[in-house]
Design a protein around this motif. Structure first.
Motif, PDB file in Angstrom:
ATOM      1  N   UNK A 186       0.848  -1.186   0.000  1.00 51.79           N
ATOM      2  CA  UNK A 186       0.000   0.000   0.000  1.00 51.79           C
ATOM      3  C   UNK A 186       0.888   1.242   0.000  1.00 51.79           C
ATOM      4  N   UNK A 188       0.987   3.659   1.766  1.00 55.04           N
ATOM      5  CA  UNK A 188       1.369   4.183   3.075  1.00 55.04           C
ATOM      6  C   UNK A 188       2.647   3.530   3.596  1.00 55.04           C
ATOM      7  N   UNK A 214      -3.514  -0.858 -10.519  1.00 49.00           N
ATOM      8  CA  UNK A 214      -3.993  -2.227 -10.614  1.00 49.00           C
ATOM      9  C   UNK A 214      -3.018  -3.286 -10.151  1.00 49.00           C
ATOM     10  N   UNK A 215      -1.962  -2.878  -9.403  1.00 51.06           N
ATOM     11  CA  UNK A 215      -1.149  -3.890  -8.742  1.00 51.06           C
ATOM     12  C   UNK A 215      -1.921  -4.379  -7.521  1.00 51.06           C
ATOM     13  N   UNK A 216      -1.588  -5.592  -7.066  1.00 54.33           N
ATOM     14  CA  UNK A 216      -2.270  -6.112  -5.871  1.00 54.33           C
ATOM     15  C   UNK A 216      -1.600  -5.526  -4.635  1.00 54.33           C
ATOM     16  N   UNK A 217      -2.252  -4.571  -4.010  1.00 53.56           N
ATOM     17  CA  UNK A 217      -1.617  -3.876  -2.901  1.00 53.56           C
ATOM     18  C   UNK A 217      -1.889  -4.578  -1.576  1.00 53.56           C
ATOM     19  N   UNK A 218      -0.821  -4.911  -0.885  1.00 51.33           N
ATOM     20  CA  UNK A 218      -0.961  -5.602   0.391  1.00 51.33           C
ATOM     21  C   UNK A 218      -0.653  -4.650   1.538  1.00 51.33           C
ATOM     22  N   UNK A 219      -1.353  -4.862   2.647  1.00 51.18           N
ATOM     23  CA  UNK A 219      -1.179  -3.944   3.770  1.00 51.18           C
ATOM     24  C   UNK A 219      -0.018  -4.332   4.674  1.00 51.18           C
ATOM     25  N   UNK A 227       1.074 -14.349   0.086  1.00 55.42           N
ATOM     26  CA  UNK A 227       0.459 -14.343  -1.245  1.00 55.42           C
ATOM     27  C   UNK A 227       1.444 -14.841  -2.306  1.00 55.42           C
TER      28      UNK A 227
ATOM     29  N   UNK B  58      -6.430   5.228 -10.005  1.00 57.28           N
ATOM     30  CA  UNK B  58      -6.258   5.663  -8.618  1.00 57.28           C
ATOM     31  C   UNK B  58      -4.794   5.525  -8.272  1.00 57.28           C
ATOM     32  N   UNK B 147      -6.783 -13.819  -4.046  1.00 56.61           N
ATOM     33  CA  UNK B 147      -7.480 -12.656  -3.495  1.00 56.61           C
ATOM     34  C   UNK B 147      -8.319 -12.054  -4.608  1.00 56.61           C
ATOM     35  N   UNK B 225     -10.573  -5.493   2.837  1.00 52.28           N
ATOM     36  CA  UNK B 225      -9.175  -5.046   2.785  1.00 52.28           C
ATOM     37  C   UNK B 225      -8.256  -6.260   2.765  1.00 52.28           C
ATOM     38  N   UNK B 229      -7.604  -8.181  -2.534  1.00 55.22           N
ATOM     39  CA  UNK B 229      -6.422  -7.902  -3.348  1.00 55.22           C
ATOM     40  C   UNK B 229      -6.084  -6.433  -3.525  1.00 55.22           C
ATOM     41  N   UNK B 230      -7.063  -5.552  -3.331  1.00 55.19           N
ATOM     42  CA  UNK B 230      -6.839  -4.101  -3.382  1.00 55.19           C
ATOM     43  C   UNK B 230      -6.167  -3.602  -4.650  1.00 55.19           C
ATOM     44  N   UNK B 231      -6.507  -4.191  -5.775  1.00 56.01           N
ATOM     45  CA  UNK B 231      -5.950  -3.701  -7.026  1.00 56.01           C
ATOM     46  C   UNK B 231      -6.958  -2.750  -7.662  1.00 56.01           C
ATOM     47  N   UNK B 232      -6.539  -1.507  -7.882  1.00 61.47           N
ATOM     48  CA  UNK B 232      -7.472  -0.510  -8.409  1.00 61.47           C
ATOM     49  C   UNK B 232      -7.629  -0.666  -9.913  1.00 61.47           C
ATOM     50  N   UNK B 233      -8.288  -1.728 -10.334  1.00 58.99           N
ATOM     51  CA  UNK B 233      -8.554  -1.947 -11.753  1.00 58.99           C
ATOM     52  C   UNK B 233     -10.055  -1.853 -11.989  1.00 58.99           C
ATOM     53  N   UNK B 244      -8.832  -9.557  -8.658  1.00 63.75           N
ATOM     54  CA  UNK B 244      -8.768  -8.596  -7.558  1.00 63.75           C
ATOM     55  C   UNK B 244      -9.484  -7.278  -7.888  1.00 63.75           C
ATOM     56  N   UNK B 246     -10.485  -3.220  -5.840  1.00 66.40           N
ATOM     57  CA  UNK B 246     -10.172  -2.363  -4.699  1.00 66.40           C
ATOM     58  C   UNK B 246     -11.449  -1.617  -4.331  1.00 66.40           C
ATOM     59  N   UNK B 254      -6.567   1.670   4.108  1.00 65.84           N
ATOM     60  CA  UNK B 254      -5.172   1.388   3.803  1.00 65.84           C
ATOM     61  C   UNK B 254      -4.338   2.653   3.704  1.00 65.84           C
TER      62      UNK B 254
END
Lengths: 317, 299
Positions: A186, A188, A214-219, A227, B58, B147, B225, B229-233, B244, B246, B254
């Motif tokens: 992420x 942050x 669109x990458x898979x963002x991990x916290x 993953x 995003x 995810x 969350x 997967x939180x991918x902004x697609x 995934x 978001x 996040x």
């Protein structure tokens, strides 16, 4: 009848107590702020820390988000040893920290890069003489799934993967793995910033490059590790200190270089490993008093133990 | 009855306390709204960033910042709609069983169990998803990653089910006994009475149950969350469910931690909060209107 009345009265009393406790809260809190707490309350960045409370000395430490998690841990541990010193830590980026040092709104500027000549000039004009303290090394390991046949990758290839130019494993020499699943942190995260600067932007050479959307963002680092360990086509990055045997670490070829370098504490310390950098603290002049105690403690065995705990690489002994 | 004085005094006190808590709730909601407005409107002072809101990217930390909300809105929509597709049929069926079919002892066992489902913390659902279900689905269905949107939907569905069950059950109970008895007396079977008399009568209540479940699902944060997967697609068609996404809530959670106070990024996150607030408000108001209609119909 009587019972019911007692019950309603009891409920009423309970509510009243609740109200009194609630309305009493602000006063209570105001009294609490003078006492040291274990909670990691970050002061607002623009205020540059809370006002000094009584005779206590406050050391304000502002800057790099890469150094931030480390500084938080340092603050916590140091506070236990020296409760008489208040340390207020906040982020904002290396530039913000150095600006803060120049404007005297902080005592320590955390930075993940060396101070620029222009900043030194500005500091001198403001009557501040920045002194550099090397406090740790930051190395990032590039990890893939164990079933991935790849053993090495270049920084340029990584940049292309993370900017979305390369989307297939075939293009980097790993056959039959299909699409690259790009695992990111992420925004942050301090590691995110480091990786962006050192890999995506090729150590600042390509300032306009950025992570693709669109990458898979991990916290967390842990979720990147798990993953990647579960996903065949995944690529990710974590702080060197966090690598474990669930994943495979790739050797990295430096920008413009040919020889892949293994990611390890030694190669980071020798400066050979390309995805690594030095982390600094800057003070105004040589530190004295409590500030000196704190800086010496950071560079000493206890402070450096925390460095490895947070996943960075401690200074060579 | 002895002197009535102390009783009146006590009653007045309690009345006052209850009234003040009621008013406090309204004040809190209004304050939250004002607070959200105050911290999101400054975004519109920055023309470039405002223009990017309608974009598809995003990228809050890039230069220049991109605050394209479309992927986030669609992400939330996908996860929530998926959750509704799973939870509404299951929840309503469960309510029918509890209200109409189950014997007394089973009903008394089922009701608290369903309510217990609501007590499971969302982070537990998230851990379940990310550690067990995600990898399992990825392996058995040969998905690229463990995810994805539908996993979030599945877990959210279980979180929305308690709401849906209890509101639907109330709606079914509100159907007058006489209607049921009449239907049975006319020779309809139990099943026919349920599908042709009870369900149509309770219709608006069931819709309200679905809407309240929707409100619950769209605002859920921790689970999505962790598992989506939180991918902004921008999700593409049905395939988007197994890839995934978001969501709006996950984005706030996040990113808020490390956002500089009063930066455009900060305002943008608050703007997402404002949007979420308005969406839930609309959903809840619609649900409320529908429930009121149900009350009138029952009469």
């Amino acid at each position: 009848m009587k019972q019911g009345r007692i019950l309603t009265l009891a409920i009423g009393l309970a509510m009243l107590t609740a109200l009194m406790v609630l309305s009493g809260c602000p006063g209570q809190k105001a009294a609490d702020t003078t006492a040291p707490t274990d909670m990691a309350v970050k002061p607002p960045a623009e205020a540059g820390g809370p006002p000094a409370t009584g005779a206590k000395e406050t050391i304000r430490q502002i800057g790099s988000t890469t150094v931030l998690p480390l500084a938080e841990k340092w603050r916590e541990a140091f506070n236990k040893l020296h409760p008489e010193v208040d340390i207020a830590v906040s982020g904002g980026g290396s530039g913000t920290g150095i600006k803060g040092l120049i404007s005297k709104s902080c005592e320590i500027a955390n930075s993940s890069r060396e101070i620029k000549d222009k900043e030194i000039e500005e500091a001198k004009a403001a009557g501040v003489s920045p002194v550099e303290h090397l406090v740790a090394y930051d190395g990032i390991a590039v990890i893939v799934n164990k079933e991935n046949p790849l053993t090495k990758i270049s920084v340029e290839q990584l940049s292309d993967i993370y900017t979305g130019k390369t989307t297939k494993w075939d293009a980097v020499g790993a056959k039959g793995l299909g699409d690259i699943q790009v695992i990111n942190r992420e925004s942050s995260s301090g590691t995110y910033d480091s990786f962006k600067e050192m890999v995506v932007q090729l150590h600042g050479k390509e300032k306009d490059r950025d992570f693709m959307a669109g990458t898979l963002n991990q916290t967390s680092t842990e979720s990147v590790l798990s993953l990647v360990s579960e996903t065949k086509g995944a690529i990710g990055y974590v702080g060197l200190g966090y690598v474990d045997d669930r994943v495979k670490v790739l050797d990295v070829i430096p920008i413009g270089g040919k020889e892949p370098v293994k990611a390890s504490a030694e190669t980071v310390l020798s400066g050979k490993y390309p995805i690594s950098r030095k982390l600094y603290c800057y003070t105004n002049g040589e530190p004295t008093g409590n500030l000196k105690t704190y800086m010496d403690w950071i560079k000493g065995p206890e402070g450096q133990a925390i460095v490895s705990e947070v996943g960075y690489i401690p200074l060579a002994k | 009855m002895r002197s009535t004085k102390p009783r009146r005094w006590g009653e007045r006190l309690i009345e006052g306390a209850i009234k003040s808590t009621g008013i406090a709730t309204i004040v809190f909601v209004l304050l939250i709204f004002v607070f959200l407005l105050k911290d999101s409107l400054p975004l519109f002072g920055h023309a470039k960033q405002t223009a990017s809101l309608l974009g598809t990217r995003w990228l809050p930390t890039s230069e220049p910042e991109q605050f394209g909300l479309i992927p986030l809105l669609l992400g939330s929509l996908y996860v929530t709609l998926g959750a509704m597709v799973i939870s509404v049929p299951l929840g309503v069926a469960c309510a029918i069983f509890i209200a109409e079919l189950a014997p007394q002892w089973l009903r008394e066992l089922l009701k608290p169990l369903v309510e217990l489902l609501a007590a499971v913390p969302s982070v537990v659902f998230g851990a379940l998803g990310v550690l067990l279900l995600g990898p399992w689905f990825a392996k058995t269905l040969h998905l690229p990653v463990g995810q994805f949107a539908a996993l979030g939907s599945l877990l959210l569905a279980f979180m929305a089910i308690p709401t849906i069950v209890s509101v639907s059950e109330d709606a079914l109970h509100a159907v007058p006994r006489a209607l049921r008895a009449g239907s049975l007396a006319l020779g309809a079977t139990h099943w026919q009475s349920i599908t042709r008399v009870v369900l149509p009568t309770a219709r608006s209540g069931l819709i309200a149950a679905g809407l309240l479940g929707l409100g619950r699902a769209i605002g859920e944060t921790m689970t999505v969350l962790m598992v989506t997967g939180n991918a902004a697609v921008i999700p593409q068609g049905l395939k988007g469910f197994i890839l995934p996404v978001r969501t709006m809530t996950a984005t706030i959670a996040a990113e808020m931690g490390e956002t500089a106070h009063n930066s455009t990024h900060y305002f943008a996150l608050f703007f997402i909060g404002l949007l979420l607030f308005l969406i839930t408000l609309v959903v809840n108001v619609v649900a409320e209107v529908v429930v009121h209609r149900m009350g009138r119909e029952a009469k």
